[in-house]
Design a protein around this motif. Sequence first.
Motif, PDB file in Angstrom:
ATOM      1  N   ALA A 214      49.315  27.116  31.762  1.00  0.00           N
ATOM      2  CA  ALA A 214      48.154  28.070  31.869  1.00  0.00           C
ATOM      3  C   ALA A 214      47.169  27.870  30.956  1.00  0.00           C
ATOM      4  CB  ALA A 214      48.924  29.335  31.624  1.00  0.00           C
ATOM      5  N   GLY A 215      47.579  27.669  29.535  1.00  0.00           N
ATOM      6  CA  GLY A 215      46.908  27.688  28.333  1.00  0.00           C
ATOM      7  C   GLY A 215      45.917  26.318  28.421  1.00  0.00           C
ATOM      8  N   PHE A 216      46.292  25.257  29.049  1.00  0.00           N
ATOM      9  CA  PHE A 216      45.765  23.897  29.400  1.00  0.00           C
ATOM     10  C   PHE A 216      44.587  23.920  30.515  1.00  0.00           C
ATOM     11  CE2 PHE A 216      45.161  19.464  30.652  1.00  0.00           C
ATOM     12  CZ  PHE A 216      44.723  19.012  29.340  1.00  0.00           C
ATOM     13  N   LYS A 217      45.129  24.726  31.396  1.00  0.00           N
ATOM     14  CA  LYS A 217      44.199  24.929  32.450  1.00  0.00           C
ATOM     15  C   LYS A 217      42.922  25.948  31.918  1.00  0.00           C
ATOM     16  CE  LYS A 217      44.023  26.969  37.035  1.00  0.00           C
ATOM     17  NZ  LYS A 217      44.753  27.447  38.024  1.00  0.00           N
ATOM     18  N   LYS A 218      43.120  26.888  30.942  1.00  0.00           N
ATOM     19  CA  LYS A 218      42.038  27.776  30.600  1.00  0.00           C
ATOM     20  C   LYS A 218      41.108  26.868  29.829  1.00  0.00           C
ATOM     21  CE  LYS A 218      44.545  32.139  30.436  1.00  0.00           C
ATOM     22  NZ  LYS A 218      44.843  33.131  29.249  1.00  0.00           N
ATOM     23  N   LEU A 219      41.565  25.941  28.981  1.00  0.00           N
ATOM     24  CA  LEU A 219      40.795  25.150  28.001  1.00  0.00           C
ATOM     25  C   LEU A 219      39.942  23.986  29.032  1.00  0.00           C
ATOM     26  CD1 LEU A 219      43.437  23.958  25.342  1.00  0.00           C
ATOM     27  CD2 LEU A 219      41.436  25.788  25.168  1.00  0.00           C
TER      28      LEU A 219
ATOM     29  N   ALA B 201      38.929  24.594  31.976  1.00  0.00           N
ATOM     30  CA  ALA B 201      37.978  25.390  32.891  1.00  0.00           C
ATOM     31  C   ALA B 201      36.873  25.642  31.973  1.00  0.00           C
ATOM     32  CB  ALA B 201      38.683  26.667  33.504  1.00  0.00           C
ATOM     33  N   ALA B 202      37.324  26.063  30.689  1.00  0.00           N
ATOM     34  CA  ALA B 202      36.338  26.513  29.749  1.00  0.00           C
ATOM     35  C   ALA B 202      35.368  25.026  29.487  1.00  0.00           C
ATOM     36  CB  ALA B 202      36.805  27.003  28.351  1.00  0.00           C
ATOM     37  N   GLN B 203      35.772  24.097  29.304  1.00  0.00           N
ATOM     38  CA  GLN B 203      35.279  22.781  28.932  1.00  0.00           C
ATOM     39  C   GLN B 203      34.299  22.498  30.322  1.00  0.00           C
ATOM     40  OE1 GLN B 203      35.206  20.900  26.287  1.00  0.00           O
ATOM     41  NE2 GLN B 203      33.649  19.347  27.491  1.00  0.00           N
ATOM     42  N   GLU B 204      34.643  22.916  31.362  1.00  0.00           N
ATOM     43  CA  GLU B 204      33.805  22.469  32.483  1.00  0.00           C
ATOM     44  C   GLU B 204      32.771  23.375  32.909  1.00  0.00           C
ATOM     45  OE1 GLU B 204      36.977  21.961  35.839  1.00  0.00           O
ATOM     46  OE2 GLU B 204      37.440  19.981  35.035  1.00  0.00           O
ATOM     47  N   ALA B 205      32.953  24.673  32.499  1.00  0.00           N
ATOM     48  CA  ALA B 205      31.920  25.970  32.701  1.00  0.00           C
ATOM     49  C   ALA B 205      30.473  25.408  32.051  1.00  0.00           C
ATOM     50  CB  ALA B 205      32.296  27.175  32.252  1.00  0.00           C
ATOM     51  N   PRO B 206      29.628  25.814  32.846  1.00  0.00           N
ATOM     52  CA  PRO B 206      28.081  25.592  32.418  1.00  0.00           C
ATOM     53  C   PRO B 206      27.917  26.411  30.981  1.00  0.00           C
ATOM     54  CG  PRO B 206      28.155  26.359  34.609  1.00  0.00           C
ATOM     55  CD  PRO B 206      29.509  26.280  34.211  1.00  0.00           C
ATOM     56  N   VAL B 207      27.111  25.720  30.112  1.00  0.00           N
ATOM     57  CA  VAL B 207      26.770  26.354  28.878  1.00  0.00           C
ATOM     58  C   VAL B 207      26.236  27.852  29.215  1.00  0.00           C
ATOM     59  CG1 VAL B 207      25.548  26.105  26.916  1.00  0.00           C
ATOM     60  CG2 VAL B 207      26.313  23.927  27.720  1.00  0.00           C
ATOM     61  N   GLY B 208      25.448  27.734  30.048  1.00  0.00           N
ATOM     62  CA  GLY B 208      24.647  29.449  30.174  1.00  0.00           C
ATOM     63  C   GLY B 208      25.492  30.320  30.953  1.00  0.00           C
ATOM     64  N   ALA B 209      26.921  29.880  31.230  1.00  0.00           N
ATOM     65  CA  ALA B 209      27.568  30.716  32.243  1.00  0.00           C
ATOM     66  C   ALA B 209      28.422  31.749  31.396  1.00  0.00           C
ATOM     67  CB  ALA B 209      28.581  29.949  33.118  1.00  0.00           C
TER      68      ALA B 209
ATOM     69  N   GLU C 124      34.393  18.267  23.204  1.00  0.00           N
ATOM     70  CA  GLU C 124      34.711  19.089  22.069  1.00  0.00           C
ATOM     71  C   GLU C 124      35.313  20.252  21.862  1.00  0.00           C
ATOM     72  OE1 GLU C 124      30.771  19.216  20.255  1.00  0.00           O
ATOM     73  OE2 GLU C 124      30.240  17.311  20.693  1.00  0.00           O
ATOM     74  N   VAL C 125      35.157  21.001  23.139  1.00  0.00           N
ATOM     75  CA  VAL C 125      35.712  22.467  23.079  1.00  0.00           C
ATOM     76  C   VAL C 125      37.405  22.226  23.319  1.00  0.00           C
ATOM     77  CG1 VAL C 125      36.100  24.410  24.197  1.00  0.00           C
ATOM     78  CG2 VAL C 125      33.733  23.659  24.019  1.00  0.00           C
ATOM     79  N   LEU C 126      37.855  21.301  24.017  1.00  0.00           N
ATOM     80  CA  LEU C 126      38.975  21.010  24.201  1.00  0.00           C
ATOM     81  C   LEU C 126      39.587  20.536  22.897  1.00  0.00           C
ATOM     82  CD1 LEU C 126      41.338  20.805  26.303  1.00  0.00           C
ATOM     83  CD2 LEU C 126      40.538  18.541  26.932  1.00  0.00           C
ATOM     84  N   ASN C 127      38.860  19.571  22.273  1.00  0.00           N
ATOM     85  CA  ASN C 127      39.491  19.254  20.881  1.00  0.00           C
ATOM     86  C   ASN C 127      39.575  20.359  19.965  1.00  0.00           C
ATOM     87  OD1 ASN C 127      39.795  16.650  21.872  1.00  0.00           O
ATOM     88  ND2 ASN C 127      37.897  15.809  21.161  1.00  0.00           N
ATOM     89  N   ALA C 128      38.692  21.200  19.960  1.00  0.00           N
ATOM     90  CA  ALA C 128      38.832  22.246  19.060  1.00  0.00           C
ATOM     91  C   ALA C 128      39.837  23.349  19.451  1.00  0.00           C
ATOM     92  CB  ALA C 128      37.537  23.124  19.086  1.00  0.00           C
TER      93      ALA C 128
END
Length: 101
Positions: free
Chosen positions: A86-91, A93-101, A2-6
């Motif tokens: 770089a922009g796609f890598k950030k997206l 990475a953010a998608q794979e990060a744990p929710v509480g991180a 969802e984050v990636l799609n957003a």
Amino acid sequence: MEVLNAHLPELVQSRIEDLVNVQTVDEEMATHMKELEARLGALEALARTESADAARQLVEDVERLIDRIRRDYVAIAYRQGVVDGAGFKKLVAAQEAPVGA
């Protein structure tokens, strides 16, 4: 996902803005192309005369100009690929990060 799609529309909008904002490079390319056309016209005129040395020098100038145009296009594509990657890598990475991180 969802984050990636957003964030995907932001990435696309950023890419469009980058393309619009490279006008100075586009203008430089247009100048190179006009110079190339002028030199080719001059070369054609020299080819009709006995100015072989001048024609040879003009051919070398045209070849250098063509190389410069080619390098500029490659540089534009490379820089944009780095930015997009770089922009796609950030997206991702953010998608794979744990929710509480």
